[in-house]
Design an enzyme around this catalytic site. Structure first.
Site, PDB file in Angstrom:
ATOM      1  N   SER A 155      25.260 -14.057  43.392  1.00 57.98           N
ATOM      2  CA  SER A 155      26.521 -14.509  42.801  1.00 57.98           C
ATOM      3  C   SER A 155      26.269 -15.356  41.557  1.00 57.98           C
ATOM      4  O   SER A 155      25.268 -16.090  41.492  1.00 57.98           O
ATOM      5  CB  SER A 155      27.293 -15.348  43.822  1.00 57.98           C
ATOM      6  OG  SER A 155      28.423 -15.941  43.218  1.00 57.98           O
ATOM      7  N   TYR A 168      27.357 -22.075  49.394  1.00 58.94           N
ATOM      8  CA  TYR A 168      27.263 -20.697  48.893  1.00 58.94           C
ATOM      9  C   TYR A 168      26.307 -20.614  47.698  1.00 58.94           C
ATOM     10  O   TYR A 168      25.473 -19.700  47.614  1.00 58.94           O
ATOM     11  CB  TYR A 168      28.679 -20.255  48.515  1.00 58.94           C
ATOM     12  CG  TYR A 168      28.851 -18.836  48.068  1.00 58.94           C
ATOM     13  CD1 TYR A 168      28.782 -17.773  48.973  1.00 58.94           C
ATOM     14  CD2 TYR A 168      29.141 -18.534  46.734  1.00 58.94           C
ATOM     15  CE1 TYR A 168      28.986 -16.465  48.561  1.00 58.94           C
ATOM     16  CE2 TYR A 168      29.349 -17.239  46.310  1.00 58.94           C
ATOM     17  CZ  TYR A 168      29.266 -16.198  47.224  1.00 58.94           C
ATOM     18  OH  TYR A 168      29.473 -14.904  46.809  1.00 58.94           O
TER      19      TYR A 168
HETATM   20  P1  NAP Z   1      34.832  -8.852  51.251  1.00 60.99           P
HETATM   21  O1  NAP Z   1      35.773  -7.962  50.546  1.00 60.99           O
HETATM   22  O2  NAP Z   1      35.343 -10.011  52.031  1.00 60.99           O
HETATM   23  O3  NAP Z   1      33.917  -7.946  52.219  1.00 60.99           O
HETATM   24  C1  NAP Z   1      32.916  -8.549  52.974  1.00 60.99           C
HETATM   25  C2  NAP Z   1      32.176  -7.496  53.769  1.00 60.99           C
HETATM   26  O4  NAP Z   1      31.106  -8.133  54.451  1.00 60.99           O
HETATM   27  C3  NAP Z   1      33.041  -6.836  54.840  1.00 60.99           C
HETATM   28  O5  NAP Z   1      32.656  -5.486  54.952  1.00 60.99           O
HETATM   29  C4  NAP Z   1      32.657  -7.592  56.112  1.00 60.99           C
HETATM   30  O6  NAP Z   1      32.804  -6.806  57.291  1.00 60.99           O
HETATM   31  C5  NAP Z   1      31.200  -7.849  55.841  1.00 60.99           C
HETATM   32  N1  NAP Z   1      30.649  -8.969  56.596  1.00 60.99           N
HETATM   33  C6  NAP Z   1      30.995 -10.273  56.551  1.00 60.99           C
HETATM   34  N2  NAP Z   1      30.229 -10.985  57.396  1.00 60.99           N
HETATM   35  C7  NAP Z   1      29.383 -10.097  57.980  1.00 60.99           C
HETATM   36  C8  NAP Z   1      28.374 -10.204  58.950  1.00 60.99           C
HETATM   37  N3  NAP Z   1      28.054 -11.391  59.501  1.00 60.99           N
HETATM   38  N4  NAP Z   1      27.701  -9.096  59.331  1.00 60.99           N
HETATM   39  C9  NAP Z   1      28.008  -7.885  58.782  1.00 60.99           C
HETATM   40  N5  NAP Z   1      28.969  -7.714  57.862  1.00 60.99           N
HETATM   41  C10 NAP Z   1      29.655  -8.814  57.477  1.00 60.99           C
HETATM   42  O7  NAP Z   1      33.749  -9.483  50.238  1.00 60.99           O
HETATM   43  P2  NAP Z   1      33.283  -9.009  48.767  1.00 60.99           P
HETATM   44  O8  NAP Z   1      34.029  -9.820  47.793  1.00 60.99           O
HETATM   45  O9  NAP Z   1      33.267  -7.548  48.687  1.00 60.99           O
HETATM   46  O10 NAP Z   1      31.786  -9.604  48.776  1.00 60.99           O
HETATM   47  C11 NAP Z   1      30.656  -8.773  48.980  1.00 60.99           C
HETATM   48  C12 NAP Z   1      29.414  -9.523  48.533  1.00 60.99           C
HETATM   49  O11 NAP Z   1      29.544  -9.881  47.152  1.00 60.99           O
HETATM   50  C13 NAP Z   1      29.175 -10.847  49.276  1.00 60.99           C
HETATM   51  O12 NAP Z   1      27.790 -11.035  49.486  1.00 60.99           O
HETATM   52  C14 NAP Z   1      29.699 -11.881  48.314  1.00 60.99           C
HETATM   53  O13 NAP Z   1      29.081 -13.138  48.512  1.00 60.99           O
HETATM   54  C15 NAP Z   1      29.311 -11.251  46.987  1.00 60.99           C
HETATM   55  N6  NAP Z   1      30.076 -11.746  45.844  1.00 60.99           N
HETATM   56  C16 NAP Z   1      31.426 -11.562  45.765  1.00 60.99           C
HETATM   57  C17 NAP Z   1      32.119 -12.022  44.642  1.00 60.99           C
HETATM   58  C18 NAP Z   1      33.605 -11.845  44.471  1.00 60.99           C
HETATM   59  O14 NAP Z   1      34.147 -12.399  43.503  1.00 60.99           O
HETATM   60  N7  NAP Z   1      34.288 -11.096  45.325  1.00 60.99           N
HETATM   61  C19 NAP Z   1      31.414 -12.684  43.634  1.00 60.99           C
HETATM   62  C20 NAP Z   1      30.046 -12.854  43.755  1.00 60.99           C
HETATM   63  C21 NAP Z   1      29.382 -12.364  44.857  1.00 60.99           C
HETATM   64  P3  NAP Z   1      34.157  -6.846  58.217  1.00 60.99           P
HETATM   65  O15 NAP Z   1      35.324  -7.005  57.283  1.00 60.99           O
HETATM   66  O16 NAP Z   1      34.139  -5.548  58.950  1.00 60.99           O
HETATM   67  O17 NAP Z   1      33.999  -7.999  59.148  1.00 60.99           O
END
Ligand code: NAP
Length: 257
Positions: A155, A168
């Protein structure tokens, strides 16, 4: 019935040479889902991990099937070492993924003075221990196959240092360090390890945040899409990135340079 002659040799060969499988954690929605669909478009069969949202995972599976690729749902919590092992073992016993994307994650934001020990530990657990459990299961097989790509989703928060996200930022910065160290260990085995660092991406994770608060910080003047991130992961998994390892590729519209 006796096994046909050469069966075990064929099974071992398949285990170490099969090259069109991508394992993506947290791929039921958001960035992980976009990565799974993108890699399916690039010709990969998908092992799609998620934690709890069966409906979203099944919908992603249907979309991947429509692209002509297989999608195997592999539900487990990345923080549970034994669950990771028992879910992946039967699959890894047959085949070795070419690609692993460590994407599963969540946030538990609060200012540091009010941060609970639980919020600190849970965020470390998902991003660091989760990376450890899944990657440790796959790496020995990739080493033996002498080919593989690992992409860790980190991130901009790790690079900038975001107020309200000490847990985080620390976890994702740790993952950048792990990416570099593992890249050095595996380079000679033709296993490339990189990180992708998204900025502000429109997903469920950021749905509670107001884009208006962040837009002035983003030179490109828009929030990112999951597909923006997926495009960079696809590049790092392609032949075009054959001489790239240990790097962190930022996908943030200029938020951090
Ligand atoms: P999201 O839409 O909330 O999706 C999160 C995913 O992770 C879901 O499929 C969830 O599964 C799964 N998950 C959560 N905890 C888990 C666990 N303990 N074991 C297995 N699966 C788990 O999040 P996103 O925004 O796509 O984020 C994805 C990645 O990108 C993360 O690592 C996040 O830190 C990173 N990121 C996001 C952003 C942003 O702005 N969105 C920015 C920087 C980095 P279920 O829903 O089935 O529980």
């Amino acid at each position: 019935m006796p096994l046909p002659k050469g069966y075990l040799i064929m099974k071992e060969m398949k285990k170490y040479t099969h090259s069109n499988i991508a394992l993506i954690t947290g791929a039921s929605k958001g960035i992980g889902r976009a990565i799974a669909l993108g890699l399916a478009q690039d010709g990969y069969d998908i092992w799609l991990n998620f934690k709890s949202d069966v409906k979203a995972a099944t919908a992603a599976q249907t979309e991947i099937a429509a692209l002509g690729r297989t999608c195997t749902l592999v539900p487990f919590d990345v923080t549970e070492s034994e669950c990771v092992r028992s879910a992946l073992s039967p699959l890894l016993d047959e085949e070795t993924p070419y690609i692993l994307v460590n994407n599963a994650g969540f946030i538990r934001d609060s200012v540091f003075g009010l941060m609970s020990e639980n919020d600190w530990l849970q965020v470390m657990d998902v991003h660091l221990n989760g990376f450890f459990h899944v990657t440790r299961a796959v790496v020995p097989l990739m080493q033996r196959a002498r080919r593989g790509r690992i992409v860790n989703i980190v991130s901009a928060s790790a690079q900038v240092g975001m107020a309200g996200q000490v847990n985080y930022s620390a976890a994702k910065a740790g993952l950048i360090g792990a990416t570099k160290a593992l890249a050095r260990e595996l380079a000679r085995r033709n296993v490339l390890v990189n990180a992708v660092a998204p900025g502000f991406i429109a997903t469920d994770m950021t749905s509670a945040l107001s884009p208006q608060d962040y837009l002035p910080l983003i030179p490109q003047g828009r929030v990112g899409t999951p597909e923006d991130v997926a495009g960079c992961v696809r590049f790092l998994c392609s032949d075009m990135a054959a001489y790239v390892t240990g790097q962190t590729l930022a996908v943030n519209g200029g938020l951090y340079m």
